[in-house]
Write a protein that holds these residues in place. Structure first.
Motif, PDB file in Angstrom:
ATOM      1  N   VAL B  42       0.957  -1.336  -0.017  1.00  0.00           N
ATOM      2  CA  VAL B  42      -0.200  -0.168   0.034  1.00  0.00           C
ATOM      3  C   VAL B  42       0.945   1.204   0.145  1.00  0.00           C
ATOM      4  O   VAL B  42       0.925   2.101  -0.845  1.00  0.00           O
ATOM      5  CB  VAL B  42      -1.205  -0.002   1.107  1.00  0.00           C
ATOM      6  N   VAL B 110      -7.862   8.058  11.513  1.00  0.00           N
ATOM      7  CA  VAL B 110      -6.794   7.116  10.613  1.00  0.00           C
ATOM      8  C   VAL B 110      -6.976   5.719  11.384  1.00  0.00           C
ATOM      9  O   VAL B 110      -6.842   5.613  12.587  1.00  0.00           O
ATOM     10  CB  VAL B 110      -5.518   7.431  10.792  1.00  0.00           C
ATOM     11  N   PHE B 131      -5.733   6.600   2.756  1.00  0.00           N
ATOM     12  CA  PHE B 131      -6.162   7.745   2.365  1.00  0.00           C
ATOM     13  C   PHE B 131      -4.883   8.717   2.447  1.00  0.00           C
ATOM     14  O   PHE B 131      -3.632   8.507   3.007  1.00  0.00           O
ATOM     15  CB  PHE B 131      -7.150   8.422   3.250  1.00  0.00           C
ATOM     16  N   TYR B 133      -4.733  12.933   2.924  1.00  0.00           N
ATOM     17  CA  TYR B 133      -5.397  14.287   3.333  1.00  0.00           C
ATOM     18  C   TYR B 133      -4.733  15.551   2.759  1.00  0.00           C
ATOM     19  O   TYR B 133      -3.156  15.787   2.601  1.00  0.00           O
ATOM     20  CB  TYR B 133      -5.434  14.258   4.925  1.00  0.00           C
ATOM     21  N   HIS B 144      -9.589  14.829   1.136  1.00  0.00           N
ATOM     22  CA  HIS B 144      -9.148  13.637   1.255  1.00  0.00           C
ATOM     23  C   HIS B 144      -8.947  12.949  -0.112  1.00  0.00           C
ATOM     24  O   HIS B 144     -10.077  13.051  -0.735  1.00  0.00           O
ATOM     25  CB  HIS B 144      -9.649  12.862   2.407  1.00  0.00           C
ATOM     26  N   THR B 146      -9.104   8.846  -1.800  1.00  0.00           N
ATOM     27  CA  THR B 146      -9.105   7.619  -1.394  1.00  0.00           C
ATOM     28  C   THR B 146      -8.207   6.926  -2.571  1.00  0.00           C
ATOM     29  O   THR B 146      -7.486   7.531  -3.507  1.00  0.00           O
ATOM     30  CB  THR B 146     -10.192   6.958  -1.847  1.00  0.00           C
ATOM     31  N   ASP B 147      -7.817   5.646  -1.991  1.00  0.00           N
ATOM     32  CA  ASP B 147      -6.800   4.979  -2.845  1.00  0.00           C
ATOM     33  C   ASP B 147      -7.144   4.585  -4.130  1.00  0.00           C
ATOM     34  O   ASP B 147      -6.299   4.214  -4.980  1.00  0.00           O
ATOM     35  CB  ASP B 147      -6.142   3.861  -1.991  1.00  0.00           C
ATOM     36  N   ALA B 148      -8.270   4.670  -4.320  1.00  0.00           N
ATOM     37  CA  ALA B 148      -8.938   4.399  -5.953  1.00  0.00           C
ATOM     38  C   ALA B 148      -8.625   5.557  -6.888  1.00  0.00           C
ATOM     39  O   ALA B 148      -8.568   5.256  -8.247  1.00  0.00           O
ATOM     40  CB  ALA B 148     -10.452   4.014  -5.702  1.00  0.00           C
TER      41      ALA B 148
END
Lengths: 508, 164
Positions: B42, B110, B131, B133, B144, B146-148
């Motif tokens: 990640v 978090v 995430f 920020y 924020h 997202t990881d997408a």
């Protein structure tokens, strides 16, 4: 999916009963009190109010899409009621912990009055999802106004100053979202530390409804995170039933140990909204273990024995029968659904009151022949009606197959007097087809056909005969005084007696 | 509204051993990511993506300070962070005591949790929120990601914040 089959007498009776309950005066919970005390358990007012609203949503979406006026006022009253202190004051006590699963946390938790600020997804998700369902279904952002969802309590007799917690549909959703983030998307707890799979499903539905309005993708993001978080624990337990809950601190998963029907049925019925294949795949095997065959096609549901904990017998409304009926309706399992209603209509004393149909509470477990007679207000007021009104994959359709924007500008019954029964309302191919009946003994009820401006010429027929014609919201001619132009559109007075079929065809 | 906000104060140490707080970066936008240096997938992916997003900003990137806050202060000292981030030079690493890191995690809502690492029986993993920020020039939560989201989308959203 939109069903063009008119609502039958029983379905209309359930809708009327929902409406009757929504009109109770503040703090009048007649017919809604269950066995459990303190609004702690599965038959609490919040669940009854929310699932009445869900049943309205399903009926509007799938059966009467062109009759928002038949649902919107009731939906609003249900939201008003779920904000009443009687519904949420339990949280002041439950927030302190001390349940059998988390007694070790009792010293770390204090009294929390705000019913949605942390945990308590068993309440907050229903407020959130009801508000966003309302916004989506009725194209109305009234709950987006600051403070539109305010929880307030003050007593002359104790407690000092007013408690007031102001939210709106978006700030409430934002709060739930960040709680999900903080918990690694495994879910938000109900009672402190107790994250139930079931109670996080309504929140997902609420986020999806919000996305449909905003064009966002929160629901997709949450489902992805939720799936990933649960991969390591498993949705199902070792017996193939839904895991009931997980402890937030230890990550200990609690299975459906007693094979309680409500655990599987409630979870499956809701999860089908976004996880259809999984739910359908497991349903046939799961439901088989809960059904009890009776005579002449009747089916009942066995309940697990009441739990004995800390020397106490747990008393609550399991709502097993009602949840299995709702689950079967969502799965499109007509045979099971029909069998359950055969049993319900035979042993649960179906009752008509003020035009509404319900099955009154009965605490007697079984009759002399062993047939289940026990039924709770949640099942008798709400879930059996929900099951009758739902369509196969009803929640899934609500979630996956949203209306397009044109739906909200098509001619529709935008206002409906309480005395009018609408049993069909569909707009298709330039025509609004609807069936109306005013209840016996009253004045002719009024409906408003709205969203006509800009539609041009139209002709309104009743039972095939021309009743009126006009253009936009203007009435040019009318066969009698039952049709006239009004403020919100064309007003139609519907006589008492048999249901009449109407068609408003746009001709230009 | 009564719900807790996202963002808040923190006191940590950067990978040059300087004591820093949220006020240390006032006047600049801050791009904040929480992770840990033993993270195998990640964090490397996120740091690469966020670095790319900053590259895409061009000269505007000078208006953004990129911070990597460890959720694993037990293993991530300033030195460890500095070494790890040498591959992601846009980022400054922040660490601190377990309590200080907990305060920062709570402020930004978090999730991070110590878990077994099947590939490292002697060690452990720290599944965590993926995430990033964005804080504005006054240190307030602005957005924020997202990881997408892809780097291009993140860059576009940061640009909107900076220029909007």
């Amino acid at each position: 999916m939109t069903l063009s089959v008119p609502l039958d007498r029983e379905q209309l009776g359930h809708l009327r009963h929902f409406d009757n309950l929504s009109r109770r005066l503040p703090n009048d919970w007649s017919l809604m009190q269950g066995k459990g005390q303190g609004q702690d358990d599965f038959g609490s007012y919040r669940f009854q109010l929310a699932y009445m609203a869900y049943a309205l949503a399903l009926t509007h979406r799938h059966r009467l899409p062109a009759a928002p006026g038949a649902f919107q006022p009731t939906f609003q009253r249900l939201i008003d009621k779920i904000l009443e202190p009687d519904v949420w004051l339990y949280w002041r006590d439950v927030s302190q912990g001390g349940s059998v699963f988390n007694a070790h946390l009792a010293d770390q938790l204090g009294e929390e009055w705000d019913p949605v600020v942390r945990d308590n997804i068993m309440y907050s998700a229903y407020v959130q999802s009801m508000a966003h369902l309302y916004a989506y279904l009725f194209d109305d952002d009234r709950y987006a106004a600051p403070g539109a969802l305010t929880f307030r309590y003050w007593s002359f007799f104790w407690g000092g100053a007013e408690r007031r917690f102001s939210y709106d549909q978006d700030s409430l959703a934002e709060n739930l979202y960040w709680q999900l983030v903080e918990g690694g998307f495994v879910g938000i707890a109900c009672e402190p530390n107790c994250v139930f799979q079931i109670c996080n499903q309504p929140a997902i539905l609420g986020f999806r409804m919000q996305d449909l309005r905003t064009g966002g993708s929160r629901a997709e993001e949450i489902v992805r995170g939720y799936q990933k978080a649960w991969e390591q624990y498993g949705r199902l337990d070792g017996n193939g039933h839904y895991n009931m809950m997980i402890s937030a601190d230890t990550r200990e998963v609690r299975p459906n140990q007693t094979l309680a029907p409500w655990v599987d049925a409630w979870c499956g019925a809701l999860m089908n909204s976004w996880n259809r294949d999984f739910v359908h795949r497991n349903y046939p095997r799961q439901v088989r273990e809960f059904l009890v065959p009776g005579s002449d096609g009747a089916l009942s549901v066995r309940s697990a024995p009441a739990m004995e904990v800390m020397g106490q017998t747990v008393v609550n409304d399991t709502c097993d029968f009602g949840w299995v009926a709702a689950w079967a309706s969502e799965m499109g399992d007509t045979e099971t659904r029909t069998g359950l209603f055969t049993h319900a209509d035979r042993y649960f004393a179906p009752t008509w009151r003020d035009g509404g149909l319900y099955y009154p509470r009965n605490d007697t477990p079984a009759d002399a022949d062993g047939n289940r007679t026990d039924i709770e207000p949640m099942s008798g007021n709400v879930l059996l009606g929900y099951a009758r009104l739902n369509v196969p994959d009803g929640l899934n359709g609500l979630y996956q197959q949203p209306w397009d924007r044109a739906h909200f500008s098509n001619p529709a019954l935008t206002e409906v007097d309480p005395e009018v029964e609408v049993s069909r309302a569909v707009f298709a191919d330039g025509a609004l087809d609807f069936r109306l009946r005013s209840r016996e003994g009253g004045e002719p009820g009024r409906v408003v056909i709205g969203r006509l401006p800009g539609r041009g010429d139209w002709t309104l027929r009743r039972d095939g005969e021309v009743l009126a014609s006009g253009a936009d919201a203007t009435v040019h001619s009318s066969a009698d005084a039952s049709v006239r132009a009004g403020d919100g559109g064309v007003e139609l007075r519907c006589p008492a007696g048999p249901a009449r079929d109407y068609t408003l065809a746009v001709t230009r | 509204m009564s719900a807790p906000p996202v963002g808040g104060s923190f006191t940590l140490v950067d990978h040059h051993h300087n004591r820093v707080t949220e006020a240390s970066y006032r006047g600049k936008y801050v791009l904040l990511f929480f992770g840990f240096t033993h993270c195998k997938q990640v964090c490397p992916a996120a740091l690469l993506k966020l670095s790319t997003a900053l590259d895409l900003l061009g000269p505007l990137a000078t208006e953004v300070r990129a911070l990597y806050v460890t959720v694993d202060p037990e293993r991530d000292s300033s030195e460890v962070l500095r070494g790890f981030l040498s591959e992601y030079p846009r980022f400054t690493g922040l660490t601190g005591s377990a309590e200080q890191v907990d305060v920062a995690k709570r402020a930004f809502r978090v999730f991070a949790r110590r878990a077994e690492d099947p590939e490292d029986p002697e060690g452990y993993a720290m599944p965590h929120t993926a995430f990033s920020y964005l804080l504005d020039r006054d240190g307030r939560f602005a957005a924020h990601f997202t990881d997408a989201l892809e780097a291009t989308e993140i860059a576009a959203r940061i640009r909107t914040q900076l220029t909007g």
